[in-house]
Design a protein around this motif. Structure first.
Motif, mmCIF file in Angstrom:
data_model
loop_
_atom_site.group_PDB
_atom_site.id
_atom_site.type_symbol
_atom_site.label_atom_id
_atom_site.label_comp_id
_atom_site.label_asym_id
_atom_site.label_seq_id
_atom_site.Cartn_x
_atom_site.Cartn_y
_atom_site.Cartn_z
ATOM 1 N N LEU A 163 -1.560 5.598 5.930
ATOM 2 C CA LEU A 163 -1.021 6.671 6.767
ATOM 3 C C LEU A 163 -0.111 6.069 7.819
ATOM 4 N N THR A 164 1.004 6.759 8.075
ATOM 5 C CA THR A 164 1.921 6.302 9.120
ATOM 6 C C THR A 164 2.145 7.408 10.137
ATOM 7 N N ILE A 165 2.000 7.051 11.418
ATOM 8 C CA ILE A 165 2.291 7.944 12.541
ATOM 9 C C ILE A 165 3.221 7.206 13.495
ATOM 10 N N ARG A 166 4.262 7.894 13.964
ATOM 11 C CA ARG A 166 5.179 7.305 14.939
ATOM 12 C C ARG A 166 5.370 8.270 16.101
ATOM 13 N N ALA A 167 5.367 7.739 17.314
ATOM 14 C CA ALA A 167 5.563 8.559 18.506
ATOM 15 C C ALA A 167 7.043 8.638 18.856
ATOM 16 N N ASP A 168 7.466 9.802 19.318
ATOM 17 C CA ASP A 168 8.818 9.936 19.844
ATOM 18 C C ASP A 168 9.008 8.952 20.995
ATOM 19 N N ALA A 169 10.234 8.485 21.171
ATOM 20 C CA ALA A 169 10.506 7.508 22.229
ATOM 21 C C ALA A 169 10.335 8.105 23.612
ATOM 22 N N ALA A 171 5.233 11.976 11.200
ATOM 23 C CA ALA A 171 4.231 11.575 10.223
ATOM 24 C C ALA A 171 4.931 11.122 8.956
ATOM 25 N N GLY A 172 4.318 10.173 8.255
ATOM 26 C CA GLY A 172 4.882 9.704 6.997
ATOM 27 C C GLY A 172 6.235 9.058 7.199
ATOM 28 N N ALA A 173 7.191 9.453 6.358
ATOM 29 C CA ALA A 173 8.523 8.856 6.392
ATOM 30 C C ALA A 173 9.402 9.421 7.497
ATOM 31 N N GLY A 174 8.888 10.367 8.293
ATOM 32 C CA GLY A 174 9.680 10.891 9.405
ATOM 33 C C GLY A 174 9.614 12.387 9.586
ATOM 34 N N ARG A 175 8.496 13.023 9.153
ATOM 35 C CA ARG A 175 8.339 14.467 9.320
ATOM 36 C C ARG A 175 7.889 14.755 10.747
ATOM 37 N N PRO A 176 8.653 15.527 11.534
ATOM 38 C CA PRO A 176 8.253 15.801 12.914
ATOM 39 C C PRO A 176 6.984 16.650 12.991
ATOM 40 N N ALA A 182 0.844 -1.199 0.000
ATOM 41 C CA ALA A 182 0.000 0.000 0.000
ATOM 42 C C ALA A 182 0.878 1.247 0.000
ATOM 43 N N ALA A 183 0.648 2.133 -0.933
ATOM 44 C CA ALA A 183 1.482 3.330 -1.075
ATOM 45 C C ALA A 183 1.322 4.233 0.142
ATOM 46 N N ARG A 184 2.440 4.549 0.790
ATOM 47 C CA ARG A 184 2.402 5.422 1.963
ATOM 48 C C ARG A 184 2.219 6.874 1.521
ATOM 49 N N ARG A 185 1.303 7.569 2.157
ATOM 50 C CA ARG A 185 1.061 8.974 1.814
ATOM 51 C C ARG A 185 2.215 9.847 2.306
ATOM 52 N N PRO A 186 2.747 10.693 1.422
ATOM 53 C CA PRO A 186 3.808 11.602 1.845
ATOM 54 C C PRO A 186 3.236 12.797 2.603
ATOM 55 N N VAL A 187 4.064 13.457 3.375
ATOM 56 C CA VAL A 187 3.660 14.678 4.070
ATOM 57 C C VAL A 187 3.923 15.870 3.157
ATOM 58 N N LEU A 188 2.877 16.657 2.904
ATOM 59 C CA LEU A 188 3.002 17.839 2.071
ATOM 60 C C LEU A 188 3.276 19.104 2.877
#
Length: 314
Positions: free
Chosen positions: A253-259, A233-238, A21-27
């Motif tokens: 959509l990808t979301i990652r939380a800071d450690a 968000a996305g590939a690593g936009r803070p 599935a194509a990951r959405r980029p952050v614009l």
């Protein structure tokens, strides 16, 4: 924060995006300016400065609080009109009372959502309960405005009271994120909110260091708003609390939380929004959202003539 949760997310249905599935980029990432609404309660204008072509069908969203009121400080709004759209009020902490000129409304608190289809028009008021005014306390929520297509703008007004316990709870593949599906469909799961304009609304709590990737309709737009904490968000936009992310095209959509999160929040709290663009002319002025200037003028005339309702006694 938040009120609706589970002790062990691993007991919930898991959600993951299909392989490939194509990951959405952050614009774009923008910071919401602070202001005041109604009788003076603090808000952040989540969509300020964002081109409407990326928001459609959403019109605006205010983060109300988070504020810890002292006794006598809680505030609401005076009576005011609406026509041509829907309001979605999601209360994370605290209590709000809604009333309208059609006899609708109710009390929402701690994870509840109230969906108001203003449609052809009504008068509306939002107030804190007397006990909150007397004692003070924590208040935190969101109000989202969703546009209606031309053919639905004059529907009869309607309410949906969505109790926190009816929200569809899901988890990321590894259980590191809890997803509260308020409206729409994700990976075959449906939220309780019934929408005239197809949308998806999720409140995600992402554990420190965890990542969640969820499928997203390719014909929907995609937005994320930070309620508390910080991450990527996305590939690593803070992005962080008080910031809005606009995503580009894709299927997930990808979301990652800071450690490491702040002491005041355990997790990265994020609202995810998507909707099917209406792609019609929109004229928005104050409490009215129509397609033409003439329709806006008619809405004001109807309001001034009392055709949107009369403030009930008491």
């Amino acid at each position: 924060m938040p009120a609706v949760t589970v002790e062990n997310p691993l007991t919930l249905p898991r959600v993951s995006a299909p392989a490939g599935a194509a990951r959405r980029p952050v614009l774009y990432v923008g910071t919401a300016p602070a202001g005041f609404e109604g009788e003076g309660f603090p808000v952040r204008r989540a969509f300020a400065g964002i081109n409407y072509k990326y928001l459609d069908p959403f019109i605006m969203m205010d983060q109300m609080g988070e504020v810890d009121y002292a006794a006598g400080e809680p505030k609401g709004t005076p009576w005011h009109p609406h026509r041509g759209f829907e309001t979605v009020t999601y209360i994370i902490d605290g209590t709000f009372i809604h009333r309208d000129s059609h006899g609708g409304g109710g009390v929402i608190t701690d994870g509840d959502t109230q969906w108001m289809t203003a449609g052809s028009g009504l008068l509306h008021i939002e107030t804190p309960p007397e006990e909150l005014v007397t004692s003070g306390g924590l208040f935190h929520g969101l109000q989202l405005w969703v546009n209606l297509p031309r053919e639905d703008k004059m529907l009869p007004p309607k309410y949906q009271d969505i109790r926190g316990g009816s929200v569809r709870l899901l988890a990321s593949e590894d259980g590191g994120a809890l997803l509260r599906l308020i409206a729409g469909d994700v990976a075959g799961h449906s939220g309780p909110g019934a929408t005239h304009t197809p949308i998806t609304m999720i409140h995600a709590s992402v554990n420190p260091g965890a990542e969640v990737t969820i499928p997203w309709r390719a014909d929907f737009n995609a937005l994320a708003y930070g309620l508390a904490g910080h991450g990527f968000a996305g590939a690593g936009r803070p992005f962080r609390e008080g910031q809005t992310v606009v995503f580009g095209d894709g299927e997930s959509l990808t979301i990652r939380a800071d450690a490491k999160q702040e002491s005041r929040t355990e997790n990265f709290e994020v609202v995810l929004l998507g909707g099917l663009p209406i792609r019609e002319p929109m004229q928005h002025y104050g409490p009215f959202v129509m397609n033409t200037h003439a329709e806006l003028a008619q809405a004001f005339d109807d309001y001034q003539a009392g055709r949107l309702g009369v403030i009930p006694a008491g």
